[in-house]
Design a protein around this motif. Structure first.
Motif, PDB file in Angstrom:
ATOM      1  N   ARG A   7      -6.222   3.776   2.617  1.00  0.00           N
ATOM      2  CA  ARG A   7      -6.175   2.507   1.880  1.00  0.00           C
ATOM      3  C   ARG A   7      -6.433   2.746   0.392  1.00  0.00           C
ATOM      4  NH1 ARG A   7      -6.618  -1.955   5.383  1.00  0.00           N
ATOM      5  NH2 ARG A   7      -7.338  -1.403   7.489  1.00  0.00           N
ATOM      6  N   ARG A   8      -7.456   3.549   0.105  1.00  0.00           N
ATOM      7  CA  ARG A   8      -7.839   3.790  -1.288  1.00  0.00           C
ATOM      8  C   ARG A   8      -6.772   4.600  -2.010  1.00  0.00           C
ATOM      9  NH1 ARG A   8     -11.560   7.748  -3.450  1.00  0.00           N
ATOM     10  NH2 ARG A   8     -12.033   8.402  -1.312  1.00  0.00           N
ATOM     11  N   ARG A   9      -6.329   5.680  -1.370  1.00  0.00           N
ATOM     12  CA  ARG A   9      -5.340   6.535  -2.020  1.00  0.00           C
ATOM     13  C   ARG A   9      -3.981   5.840  -2.124  1.00  0.00           C
ATOM     14  NH1 ARG A   9      -8.794   9.658  -4.614  1.00  0.00           N
ATOM     15  NH2 ARG A   9      -9.887  11.180  -3.272  1.00  0.00           N
ATOM     16  N   GLY A  10      -3.686   5.005  -1.133  1.00  0.00           N
ATOM     17  CA  GLY A  10      -2.423   4.266  -1.181  1.00  0.00           C
ATOM     18  C   GLY A  10      -2.369   3.343  -2.379  1.00  0.00           C
ATOM     19  N   LYS A  11      -3.481   2.665  -2.657  1.00  0.00           N
ATOM     20  CA  LYS A  11      -3.532   1.786  -3.835  1.00  0.00           C
ATOM     21  C   LYS A  11      -3.409   2.605  -5.117  1.00  0.00           C
ATOM     22  CE  LYS A  11      -6.278  -1.616  -1.346  1.00  0.00           C
ATOM     23  NZ  LYS A  11      -7.643  -2.126  -1.051  1.00  0.00           N
ATOM     24  N   GLU A  12      -4.039   3.778  -5.126  1.00  0.00           N
ATOM     25  CA  GLU A  12      -3.923   4.649  -6.296  1.00  0.00           C
ATOM     26  C   GLU A  12      -2.479   5.116  -6.490  1.00  0.00           C
ATOM     27  OE1 GLU A  12      -6.679   7.850  -5.814  1.00  0.00           O
ATOM     28  OE2 GLU A  12      -8.443   6.538  -5.778  1.00  0.00           O
ATOM     29  N   MET A  13      -1.818   5.442  -5.384  1.00  0.00           N
ATOM     30  CA  MET A  13      -0.441   5.907  -5.480  1.00  0.00           C
ATOM     31  C   MET A  13       0.482   4.794  -5.968  1.00  0.00           C
ATOM     32  SD  MET A  13       1.807   8.211  -5.373  1.00  0.00           S
ATOM     33  CE  MET A  13       1.077   9.644  -4.578  1.00  0.00           C
ATOM     34  N   VAL A  14       0.289   3.579  -5.471  1.00  0.00           N
ATOM     35  CA  VAL A  14       1.096   2.457  -5.951  1.00  0.00           C
ATOM     36  C   VAL A  14       0.872   2.254  -7.450  1.00  0.00           C
ATOM     37  CG1 VAL A  14       1.377  -0.048  -5.841  1.00  0.00           C
ATOM     38  CG2 VAL A  14       1.293   1.279  -3.734  1.00  0.00           C
ATOM     39  N   ASP A  15      -0.369   2.377  -7.891  1.00  0.00           N
ATOM     40  CA  ASP A  15      -0.650   2.272  -9.329  1.00  0.00           C
ATOM     41  C   ASP A  15       0.067   3.373 -10.102  1.00  0.00           C
ATOM     42  OD1 ASP A  15      -2.211   0.011  -9.141  1.00  0.00           O
ATOM     43  OD2 ASP A  15      -4.120   1.102  -9.065  1.00  0.00           O
ATOM     44  N   TYR A  16       0.035   4.589  -9.556  1.00  0.00           N
ATOM     45  CA  TYR A  16       0.707   5.711 -10.228  1.00  0.00           C
ATOM     46  C   TYR A  16       2.213   5.448 -10.317  1.00  0.00           C
ATOM     47  CZ  TYR A  16       2.333  10.398 -11.368  1.00  0.00           C
ATOM     48  OH  TYR A  16       2.937  11.456 -11.987  1.00  0.00           O
ATOM     49  N   MET A  17       2.799   4.979  -9.217  1.00  0.00           N
ATOM     50  CA  MET A  17       4.231   4.692  -9.196  1.00  0.00           C
ATOM     51  C   MET A  17       4.594   3.591 -10.183  1.00  0.00           C
ATOM     52  SD  MET A  17       4.562   4.869  -5.039  1.00  0.00           S
ATOM     53  CE  MET A  17       6.133   4.025  -4.924  1.00  0.00           C
ATOM     54  N   ALA A  18       3.793   2.533 -10.194  1.00  0.00           N
ATOM     55  CA  ALA A  18       4.064   1.426 -11.120  1.00  0.00           C
ATOM     56  C   ALA A  18       3.908   1.873 -12.575  1.00  0.00           C
ATOM     57  CB  ALA A  18       3.126   0.257 -10.820  1.00  0.00           C
ATOM     58  N   ASP A  19       2.874   2.672 -12.838  1.00  0.00           N
ATOM     59  CA  ASP A  19       2.682   3.198 -14.201  1.00  0.00           C
ATOM     60  C   ASP A  19       3.858   4.085 -14.606  1.00  0.00           C
ATOM     61  OD1 ASP A  19       0.272   1.897 -14.394  1.00  0.00           O
ATOM     62  OD2 ASP A  19      -0.957   3.675 -13.966  1.00  0.00           O
ATOM     63  N   TYR A  20       4.309   4.913 -13.671  1.00  0.00           N
ATOM     64  CA  TYR A  20       5.445   5.789 -13.950  1.00  0.00           C
ATOM     65  C   TYR A  20       6.677   4.978 -14.339  1.00  0.00           C
ATOM     66  CZ  TYR A  20       9.602   8.570 -12.947  1.00  0.00           C
ATOM     67  OH  TYR A  20      10.833   9.170 -13.030  1.00  0.00           O
ATOM     68  N   LEU A  21       6.987   3.982 -13.531  1.00  0.00           N
ATOM     69  CA  LEU A  21       8.195   3.202 -13.785  1.00  0.00           C
ATOM     70  C   LEU A  21       8.062   2.325 -15.029  1.00  0.00           C
ATOM     71  CD1 LEU A  21       9.078   2.327 -10.100  1.00  0.00           C
ATOM     72  CD2 LEU A  21      10.385   3.810 -11.633  1.00  0.00           C
ATOM     73  N   GLU A  22       6.871   1.783 -15.256  1.00  0.00           N
ATOM     74  CA  GLU A  22       6.673   0.970 -16.460  1.00  0.00           C
ATOM     75  C   GLU A  22       6.735   1.813 -17.724  1.00  0.00           C
ATOM     76  OE1 GLU A  22       2.991  -1.192 -15.884  1.00  0.00           O
ATOM     77  OE2 GLU A  22       4.132  -3.028 -15.516  1.00  0.00           O
ATOM     78  N   GLY A  23       6.306   3.071 -17.618  1.00  0.00           N
ATOM     79  CA  GLY A  23       6.276   3.940 -18.796  1.00  0.00           C
ATOM     80  C   GLY A  23       7.416   4.925 -18.880  1.00  0.00           C
ATOM     81  N   ILE A  24       8.413   4.780 -18.019  1.00  0.00           N
ATOM     82  CA  ILE A  24       9.470   5.794 -17.927  1.00  0.00           C
ATOM     83  C   ILE A  24      10.278   5.907 -19.209  1.00  0.00           C
ATOM     84  CG2 ILE A  24      11.289   4.292 -16.979  1.00  0.00           C
ATOM     85  CD1 ILE A  24      11.908   6.613 -15.003  1.00  0.00           C
ATOM     86  N   GLU A  25      10.374   4.818 -19.955  1.00  0.00           N
ATOM     87  CA  GLU A  25      11.132   4.841 -21.209  1.00  0.00           C
ATOM     88  C   GLU A  25      10.538   5.833 -22.204  1.00  0.00           C
ATOM     89  OE1 GLU A  25      12.535   1.672 -24.687  1.00  0.00           O
ATOM     90  OE2 GLU A  25      11.894   0.952 -22.716  1.00  0.00           O
ATOM     91  N   GLY A  26       9.232   6.058 -22.092  1.00  0.00           N
ATOM     92  CA  GLY A  26       8.562   6.981 -23.005  1.00  0.00           C
ATOM     93  C   GLY A  26       8.700   8.436 -22.610  1.00  0.00           C
ATOM     94  N   ARG A  27       9.247   8.710 -21.434  1.00  0.00           N
ATOM     95  CA  ARG A  27       9.433  10.093 -20.990  1.00  0.00           C
ATOM     96  C   ARG A  27      10.814  10.591 -21.403  1.00  0.00           C
ATOM     97  NH1 ARG A  27       5.838  11.844 -16.627  1.00  0.00           N
ATOM     98  NH2 ARG A  27       4.497  10.120 -15.941  1.00  0.00           N
ATOM     99  N   GLN A  28      10.895  11.858 -21.759  1.00  0.00           N
ATOM    100  CA  GLN A  28      12.187  12.463 -22.092  1.00  0.00           C
ATOM    101  C   GLN A  28      13.074  12.419 -20.866  1.00  0.00           C
ATOM    102  OE1 GLN A  28      12.493  16.091 -24.727  1.00  0.00           O
ATOM    103  NE2 GLN A  28      13.098  17.013 -22.786  1.00  0.00           N
ATOM    104  N   VAL A  29      14.287  11.892 -21.019  1.00  0.00           N
ATOM    105  CA  VAL A  29      15.129  11.605 -19.869  1.00  0.00           C
ATOM    106  C   VAL A  29      15.545  12.868 -19.110  1.00  0.00           C
ATOM    107  CG1 VAL A  29      17.262  11.559 -21.249  1.00  0.00           C
ATOM    108  CG2 VAL A  29      17.160  10.307 -19.083  1.00  0.00           C
TER     109      VAL A  29
END
Length: 487
Positions: A7-29
Motif C-alpha cells: 500500500r505504501r510503496r504503491g502510493k509512492e510509485m503512483v506519485d513517482y509516475m505522476a511526477d514523471y509525466l507532469e515533468g516530462i517536458e523538462g526531460r531531454q526527449v
C-alpha cells in the motif's frame, strides 16, 4: 513485501509516475547514451539478498531514466503516437493484481466476456458493419491482439488454411505443399514491413502492388497483378489494404479494392493500425468506406485512443475462420461450457495461449473519457497537424510531400536527399525534439507526427522554430561547401 508495505510503496510509485509525466517536458526527449551503456552500471548477477525499494527507485532515476526515449514528451514527434492515459494505467494496475491468464472462458469468465463486449462497444463507435460484431448470436466478433503485426499474421494464416481446405475439398489429390507453393498475397508498396514479415512466417510469397500518385493502392493495379499471376498458374488468396500507411498516412482505395477481392474470393484484411482511432469521428468515418468487403479489420487503440500498450483491436466477419485454423483442444484446457455456443475461448483466435485482462483498459478509458472526450482528443491532434502544415507552407524553402489527412505531416527542404539527411541529423543530434524519416518515391522525407497526450500548439510552434534554425544552419553549411568547391 507484504500488503501493508505494498500500500505504501504503491502510493509512492503512483506519485513517482505522476511526477514523471507532469515533468516530462523538462526531460531531454532523446537520451545521451551509447549502445551498451547500461551493462556497466548494474551487477553481472542478481543479488543473493533482498534489496530495498528505495535503492531500486534510486537506480531507476540513475540508471534507467538516462536511457529512456520519452515517447510521451510534447517534443516527441517521431513514429506514430503510443497511447497513454491515467485511466488506462489504473486499469493495468488492476490487471496485474487480478493476474488471470484468460485463455478460455473458464480460466476467467469476466476476462473473456468483458473483451467480447468491449470489442462490440468499439465496433459500434466505428460504425462497423453488424457482421463484425459478436452481439448475442452473431457469427463475427472482435479480439484483442498484442499488435497489428500479430493481427496481420493471424489473418494471413487463417486465410491460408481456408483456401487450402477449399482447394483440397474440390481436388483431394492436391497436397498442402503443392498449394502452398502457388499461394500469393498482395499489399501496396506502401504497406508496413510487418505485412512482408507475415508472408515470410506464413511461407507464402507477397507481391507489392504499385501505389498511385497519392500513395494508394488502386483497383486497376491490383487487378493487373491478379490476372498476371492467375495466368502463370499461381493462386491469389490474400490482400492487405492499408488505411493510414506508416510512411505518409495514405489510404488504399478500399471501395475499389474491396469488390475485386469479393469477386475473386480473396481474403481482404484491412490494416488501420494508426488511422483507425480517427474513424470514431463522423468527419473521418468515410475513410473506412468499403470495410463491408473485408473479412478482417484491425487497428491499434494503443496508438491513438488513450489505451496504453498493448491493445490491438481485430474483428472478423466469421470467427470460425480463426477458430477453424487455430483450434487445438488438449484435455487440460477443456471445460464444460466450451461447446455451448454462448461463449468463446480466445485461445483459438490468436497465436499465444496466455493473454492478459487487457479489456479492463478499454472499459476504464471508454467510461472515463466517453466517446465525446475521445473524439475531442483525436480532433485536437488533427488540428495541430494542420497548424504545423500551415507553418511549413509559409516557408518557401520547404515542401509538403503528401496530403495531410490526420495527425502526420510529411515535409522536406527543397533540394537533395543528402540535404534532408543532414537536416534530420542536426535536428535529432540537438535532442530538443525527435523526428524519424521515411522514403517516398526515393525521396528522403521528414515525418512530423503529433504524438503526446499533452502536446499543445506552443510545442508545435517551438518545434517548427527549431527546425527552421537547423535548416538555416544546414543550408548555410551547404552554401559554404559549394563555395569551397568552386574556389
Amino acid at each position: 513485501m507484504n500488503a501493508s508495505e505494498f500500500r505504501r510503496r504503491g502510493k509512492e510509485m503512483v506519485d513517482y509516475m505522476a511526477d514523471y509525466l507532469e515533468g516530462i517536458e523538462g526531460r531531454q526527449v532523446f537520451p545521451d547514451v551509447c549502445p551498451g551503456y547500461l551493462r556497466s552500471l548494474i551487477p553481472t548477477t542478481a543479488p543473493q539478498e533482498p534489496e530495498t525499494f528505495e535503492a531500486i527507485i534510486e537506480d531507476v532515476e540513475k540508471i534507467i531514466m538516462p536511457g529512456v526515449t520519452h515517447w510521451h514528451s510534447p517534443y516527441f514527434f517521431a513514429y506514430f503516437p503510443t497511447a497513454s492515459s491515467y485511466p488506462a494505467m489504473l486499469a493495468d494496475m488492476l490487471c496485474g493484481a487480478i493476474g488471470c491468464i484468460g485463455f478460455s472462458w473458464a480460466a476467467s469468465p469476466a476476462c473473456t466476456e468483458l473483451e467480447t463486449v468491449m470489442m462490440d462497444w468499439l465496433g459500434k463507435m466505428l460504425q462497423l458493419p453488424e457482421a463484425f460484431l459478436a452481439g448475442e448470436a452473431g457469427e463475427g466478433g472482435g479480439v484483442i491482439q498484442g499488435t497489428a503485426s500479430e493481427a496481420t499474421l493471424v489473418a494471413l494464416l487463417a486465410a491460408r488454411t481456408k483456401v487450402t481446405r477449399r482447394l483440397q475439398a474440390a481436388s483431394p489429390e492436391l497436397t498442402q505443399a503443392a498449394i502452398m507453393d502457388k499461394l500469393v498475397a498482395y499489399a501496396s508498396d506502401q504497406a508496413h514491413s510487418s505485412v512482408e514479415k507475415a508472408g515470410l512466417i506464413g511461407g507464402v510469397r507477397l507481391k507489392a502492388i504499385p501505389s498511385d500518385g497519392k500513395f494508394a493502392m488502386r483497383a486497376s493495379a491490383l487487378q493487373e497483378a491478379l490476372e498476371r499471376d492467375k495466368a502463370a498458374g499461381l493462386i491469389p488468396f490474400f490482400v492487405v489494404a492499408t488505411l493510414g500507411t506508416t510512411s505518409c498516412c495514405s489510404f488504399d482505395n478500399l471501395s475499389e479494392v474491396g469488390p475485386i477481392c469479393h469477386e475473386e474470393g480473396l481474403w481482404l484484411h484491412v490494416d488501420a493500425a494508426y488511422a483507425g482511432s480517427a474513424f470514431i469521428c463522423p468527419e473521418f468515418r468515410h475513410l473506412l468506406n468499403g470495410v463491408e468487403f473485408a473479412d478482417s479489420f484491425n487497428f491499434n487503440p494503443h496508438k491513438w485512443l488513450l489505451v496504453n500498450f498493448d491493445c490491438s483491436a481485430m474483428w472478423v466477419k466469421k470467427r470460425t475462420d480463426l477458430t477453424g485454423a487455430f483450434r487445438l483442444d488438449p484435455v487440460y484446457l477443456r471445460h464444460s461450457h466450451q461447446d455451448s455456443g454462448l461463449i468463446t475461448d480466445y485461445r483459438h483466435w490468436q497465436l499465444p495461449l496466455g493473454r492478459r485482462f487487457r479489456s479492463l483498459k478499454m472499459w476504464f478509458v471508454f467510461r472515463m473519457y466517453g466517446v465525446k472526450g475521445l473524439q475531442a482528443y483525436i480532433r485536437k491532434h488533427v488540428q495541430l497537424a494542420h497548424a504545423f502544415e500551415a507553418l511549413v507552407r509559409q516557408d518557401a524553402r520547404f515542401e509538403i510531400c503528401a496530403e495531410v489527412t490526420l495527425g502526420l505531416v510529411c515535409f522536406r527542404l527543397k533540394g537533395s536527399n543528402k540535404l534532408n539527411e543532414a537536416l534530420l541529423e542536426s535536428i535529432n543530434s540537438a535532442k530538443k525534439i525527435h523526428l524519424v524519416p521515411c522514403s517516398l518515391r526515393d525521396r528522403f522525407v521528414l515525418r512530423f507526427a503529433i504524438c503526446s497526450r499533452t502536446v499543445e500548439l506552443a510545442h508545435v510552434q517551438l518545434a517548427w522554430e527549431h527546425i527552421q534554425e537547423m535548416a538555416a544552419a544546414v543550408l548555410r553549411a551547404q552554401g559554404e561547401e559549394k563555395a569551397e568547391i568552386k574556389n
